[in-house]
Scaffold this motif. Structure first.
Motif, short mmCIF file in Angstrom:
data_model
loop_
_atom_site.label_atom_id
_atom_site.label_comp_id
_atom_site.label_asym_id
_atom_site.label_seq_id
_atom_site.Cartn_x
_atom_site.Cartn_y
_atom_site.Cartn_z
N ILE A 139 38.88 -75.37 -5.86
CA ILE A 139 38.27 -74.04 -5.76
C ILE A 139 36.79 -74.20 -6.08
O ILE A 139 36.42 -74.64 -7.16
CB ILE A 139 38.96 -73.04 -6.72
N ILE A 199 38.03 -66.32 -2.40
CA ILE A 199 38.07 -67.66 -2.99
C ILE A 199 37.68 -68.67 -1.91
O ILE A 199 38.29 -68.71 -0.84
CB ILE A 199 39.49 -68.00 -3.51
N GLN A 205 45.43 -64.60 -10.33
CA GLN A 205 45.71 -65.89 -10.99
C GLN A 205 46.86 -66.62 -10.29
O GLN A 205 46.82 -67.84 -10.14
CB GLN A 205 46.01 -65.70 -12.47
N PHE A 257 37.73 -72.52 -0.98
CA PHE A 257 38.39 -73.74 -1.40
C PHE A 257 38.18 -74.85 -0.39
O PHE A 257 37.74 -74.62 0.73
CB PHE A 257 39.88 -73.50 -1.69
N GLU A 282 34.34 -68.18 -6.27
CA GLU A 282 35.20 -67.00 -6.19
C GLU A 282 34.39 -65.79 -6.62
O GLU A 282 33.45 -65.90 -7.39
CB GLU A 282 36.45 -67.17 -7.04
N LYS A 306 45.41 -68.23 -7.21
CA LYS A 306 44.62 -69.40 -7.59
C LYS A 306 45.52 -70.56 -7.99
O LYS A 306 45.27 -71.72 -7.62
CB LYS A 306 43.66 -69.04 -8.71
N ASN A 307 46.58 -70.27 -8.74
CA ASN A 307 47.51 -71.33 -9.13
C ASN A 307 48.17 -71.97 -7.91
O ASN A 307 48.35 -73.19 -7.87
CB ASN A 307 48.58 -70.79 -10.08
#
Length: 158
Positions: free
Chosen positions: A52, A100, A39, A102, A55, A42-43
């Motif tokens: 994003i 992930i 997390q 992006f 994932e 991702k943040n």
């Protein structure tokens, strides 16, 4: 220029990592739980205005790991013998990886900057980074190949 990129981490490896430091003392890393760590990554991507797109967390097969390292092997070996290739393939397949996809402006350069920040924050030595506990695409061509490799059904539509 808007680009796709890929970020990979092995959060379970981070949670287990220890590394020797000067004078033989052992450094135990204070790391968050794997889900918290994911997390946080991702943040960081979202705060950098990345979109994003996909994932997944999975155990890559030896075939996928071999294809992944086929392009990157020279980066990690630093002149070591080819036998190290098996080490990296086995390392990638021994723990789950979290990937992930992006997209946004200058995703390659900016994504690698986030990678460096995470490595500096959590990895005690460059040797741990060399074990590919974190990964970000090096260039746009590799990003497209890596995304296709780890996300075979991904549709590039931006």
């Amino acid at each position: 220029m808007k680009q796709y990129s890929l970020f990979g981490i092995k959060p379970d490896v981070f949670a287990d990592a220890t590394q020797k430091r000067e004078a033989g003392s052992e450094l135990k890393l204070e790391l968050p739980e794997p889900e918290v760590f994911i997390q946080e990554v991702k943040n960081n991507l979202l705060q950098a205005w990345f979109e994003i797109l996909d994932e997944r967390k999975y155990f890559p097969s030896k075939e996928i790991a071999g294809q992944h390292y086929k392009e990157h092997f020279w980066v990690f070996t630093n002149g070591y013998a080819e036998s190290k290739f098996d080490f990296f393939v086995n390392f990638m397949t021994s723990w789950p990886s979290y990937w992930i996809v992006f997209y946004w402006d200058d995703a390659i350069v900016r994504g690698r900057s986030i990678l460096k920040e995470i490595r500096n924050k959590y990895l005690a030595t460059p040797q741990l980074a060399r074990c590919n506990m974190t990964h970000a695409s090096d260039n746009e061509a590799w990003a497209l190949e890596e995304i296709t490799l780890h996300f075979p059904n991904f549709i590039f539509n931006k």
